[in-house]
Motif scaffolding. Structure first.
Motif, mmCIF file in Angstrom:
data_model
loop_
_atom_site.group_PDB
_atom_site.id
_atom_site.type_symbol
_atom_site.label_atom_id
_atom_site.label_comp_id
_atom_site.label_asym_id
_atom_site.label_seq_id
_atom_site.Cartn_x
_atom_site.Cartn_y
_atom_site.Cartn_z
ATOM 1 N N PHE A 1 0.814 -1.213 0.000
ATOM 2 C CA PHE A 1 0.000 0.000 0.000
ATOM 3 C C PHE A 1 0.852 1.269 0.000
ATOM 4 C CE2 PHE A 1 -3.579 -2.694 1.378
ATOM 5 C CZ PHE A 1 -4.585 -2.165 0.579
ATOM 6 N N SER A 2 2.046 1.199 0.533
ATOM 7 C CA SER A 2 2.872 2.405 0.629
ATOM 8 C C SER A 2 3.783 2.621 -0.571
ATOM 9 C CB SER A 2 3.745 2.350 1.898
ATOM 10 O OG SER A 2 4.701 1.304 1.817
ATOM 11 N N ARG A 3 4.080 1.555 -1.331
ATOM 12 C CA ARG A 3 5.078 1.672 -2.395
ATOM 13 C C ARG A 3 4.549 1.396 -3.803
ATOM 14 N NH1 ARG A 3 7.513 4.017 1.122
ATOM 15 N NH2 ARG A 3 9.741 3.813 1.573
ATOM 16 N N PHE A 4 3.419 0.734 -3.938
ATOM 17 C CA PHE A 4 2.945 0.355 -5.264
ATOM 18 C C PHE A 4 1.614 1.032 -5.583
ATOM 19 C CE2 PHE A 4 5.490 -3.322 -3.838
ATOM 20 C CZ PHE A 4 6.447 -3.326 -4.842
ATOM 21 N N ARG A 5 1.349 1.166 -6.872
ATOM 22 C CA ARG A 5 0.072 1.662 -7.345
ATOM 23 C C ARG A 5 -0.709 0.519 -7.972
ATOM 24 N NH1 ARG A 5 1.535 7.371 -10.449
ATOM 25 N NH2 ARG A 5 2.391 8.476 -8.609
ATOM 26 N N PHE A 6 -1.977 0.393 -7.598
ATOM 27 C CA PHE A 6 -2.834 -0.653 -8.149
ATOM 28 C C PHE A 6 -4.286 -0.213 -8.008
ATOM 29 C CE2 PHE A 6 -1.608 -1.630 -3.787
ATOM 30 C CZ PHE A 6 -2.827 -1.792 -3.157
ATOM 31 N N LYS B 1 -6.521 0.971 -4.600
ATOM 32 C CA LYS B 1 -5.608 1.217 -3.480
ATOM 33 C C LYS B 1 -6.175 2.227 -2.499
ATOM 34 C CE LYS B 1 -1.107 3.287 -2.486
ATOM 35 N NZ LYS B 1 0.152 3.829 -3.051
ATOM 36 N N LYS B 2 -6.727 3.326 -3.013
ATOM 37 C CA LYS B 2 -7.217 4.395 -2.151
ATOM 38 C C LYS B 2 -8.347 3.923 -1.250
ATOM 39 C CE LYS B 2 -9.342 8.984 -2.314
ATOM 40 N NZ LYS B 2 -9.812 10.086 -3.200
ATOM 41 N N TYR B 3 -9.285 3.183 -1.837
ATOM 42 C CA TYR B 3 -10.441 2.745 -1.063
ATOM 43 C C TYR B 3 -10.177 1.437 -0.326
ATOM 44 C CZ TYR B 3 -12.721 6.286 -3.890
ATOM 45 O OH TYR B 3 -13.057 7.475 -4.489
ATOM 46 N N GLY B 4 -9.175 0.702 -0.772
ATOM 47 C CA GLY B 4 -8.868 -0.570 -0.118
ATOM 48 C C GLY B 4 -8.398 -0.377 1.309
ATOM 49 N N ILE B 5 -7.494 0.591 1.531
ATOM 50 C CA ILE B 5 -6.975 0.807 2.879
ATOM 51 C C ILE B 5 -8.056 1.363 3.800
ATOM 52 C CG2 ILE B 5 -6.152 3.143 2.444
ATOM 53 C CD1 ILE B 5 -4.336 0.391 4.450
ATOM 54 N N MET B 6 -8.965 2.190 3.250
ATOM 55 C CA MET B 6 -10.073 2.703 4.046
ATOM 56 C C MET B 6 -11.053 1.587 4.392
ATOM 57 S SD MET B 6 -9.384 5.783 4.671
ATOM 58 C CE MET B 6 -10.946 6.146 5.464
ATOM 59 N N PHE B 7 -11.238 0.676 3.459
ATOM 60 C CA PHE B 7 -12.111 -0.467 3.716
ATOM 61 C C PHE B 7 -11.566 -1.327 4.855
ATOM 62 C CE2 PHE B 7 -13.416 -4.881 2.731
ATOM 63 C CZ PHE B 7 -14.797 -4.727 2.877
ATOM 64 N N LEU B 8 -10.254 -1.532 4.877
ATOM 65 C CA LEU B 8 -9.638 -2.298 5.963
ATOM 66 C C LEU B 8 -9.850 -1.610 7.310
ATOM 67 C CD1 LEU B 8 -6.222 -3.378 4.384
ATOM 68 C CD2 LEU B 8 -8.235 -4.803 4.771
ATOM 69 N N LEU B 9 -9.723 -0.293 7.318
ATOM 70 C CA LEU B 9 -9.899 0.453 8.563
ATOM 71 C C LEU B 9 -11.344 0.388 9.033
ATOM 72 C CD1 LEU B 9 -8.511 2.219 10.661
ATOM 73 C CD2 LEU B 9 -9.072 4.213 9.260
#
Length: 274
Positions: A92-97, A100-108
């Motif tokens: 999440f910190s080094r790659f673009r896919f 990505k933007k909504y994936g980390i928010m979904f985890l939170l």
């Protein structure tokens, strides 16, 4: 006002807080050496110190089995959580896919849901794959359920590491894998160890999932085991309960003080090229 007088209130406050925190621990330890079964005493110090509570605990209960099961659960689940956090945070910190933007928010958002909301779903999942009443089922649940917040924390921690260090290594011909292990991993060691310790303590002290999904006494972890013997013939024997609490806290203390040096040493490691 002198410097000594200025710091005196702060010292008194620190001493007071320490005394309040340590008093229950010291009291439990003293009760574990008390004869009889009562939790209450006329004085803080027992009139007669005895090791009978510890001897009876080891001889008449499955305490060693409970400790072993708790350590297996805690080590395995914490290792899974740490691995997911390490590689998930790096991705999440080094790659673009995509996503990505909504994936980390979904985890939170998932991590914000109360644990009790998912207990029925976890029960059905383990039942479907025949992992009810197994330590493996609890390990998978605890390892993956704790990983969401850990990935989010690790992602933010890795973002504080300059990307120029990665780029410099890539220019020198290092692969992504080499860059991660040689450059990133030494720098994230403090956070990784901290997450392992917190995950270990959380799983070691876990009770709800074990009570719902474990039925065999030989698979009970420490919390469920202590509850089982307190609900049986030992329901009034608080001195043995205190002895079990004292011995049960030793593995956590060992893990914490063993890994504490890695927290300090990790802060001194870097990937600065000379």
């Amino acid at each position: 006002m002198s410097k000594r007088k200025r710091v005196w209130p702060s010292r008194m406050l620190a001493v007071s807080i320490t005394a309040v925190v340590l008093f229950p621990v010291i009291y439990i330890i003293l009760i574990s050496f008390k004869s009889g079964q009562s939790f209450y005493t006329s004085s803080i110090f027992p009139k007669e110190f005895t090791f009978d509570n510890y001897v009876n605990l080891l001889k008449t209960t499955d305490f060693l089995i409970w400790i072993k099961n708790s350590l297996v659960l805690a080590f395995s689940a914490a290792a899974i959580t740490s691995l997911i956090a390490m590689f998930g945070g790096y991705s999440f910190s080094r790659f673009r896919f995509p996503g990505k933007k909504y994936g980390i928010m979904f985890l939170l958002i998932i991590q914000m849901l109360p644990t009790s909301v998912a207990m029925v779903a976890y029960f059905k999942m383990l039942q479907a794959v025949s992992l009810l009443d197994s330590l493996l089922g609890i390990i998978l649940i605890m390892g993956f359920s704790n990983a969401a917040f850990s990935v989010w924390l690790m992602k933010n921690y890795m973002q504080s590491i300059p990307k120029e260090m990665d780029e410099s290594a890539r220019i020198d011909g290092a692969s992504y894998w080499t860059t991660f292990w040689r450059i990133i991993f030494p720098l994230i060691t403090p956070m990784l160890v901290a997450q392992f310790i917190l995950s270990f303590i959380g799983v070691y002290n876990e009770f709800m999932f074990s009570a719902l999904m474990l039925f065999s006494p030989d698979k009970y972890p420490l919390g469920l085991g202590i509850k089982s013997f307190m609900a049986g013939n030992y329901s009034t024997n608080w001195t043995i309960f205190c002895a079990a609490s004292v011995l049960g806290s030793i593995p956590i203390m060992i893990i914490f003080y063993t890994l504490q040096r890695f927290l300090v040493s990790g802060l001194t490691k870097g990937a600065i090229k000379g």
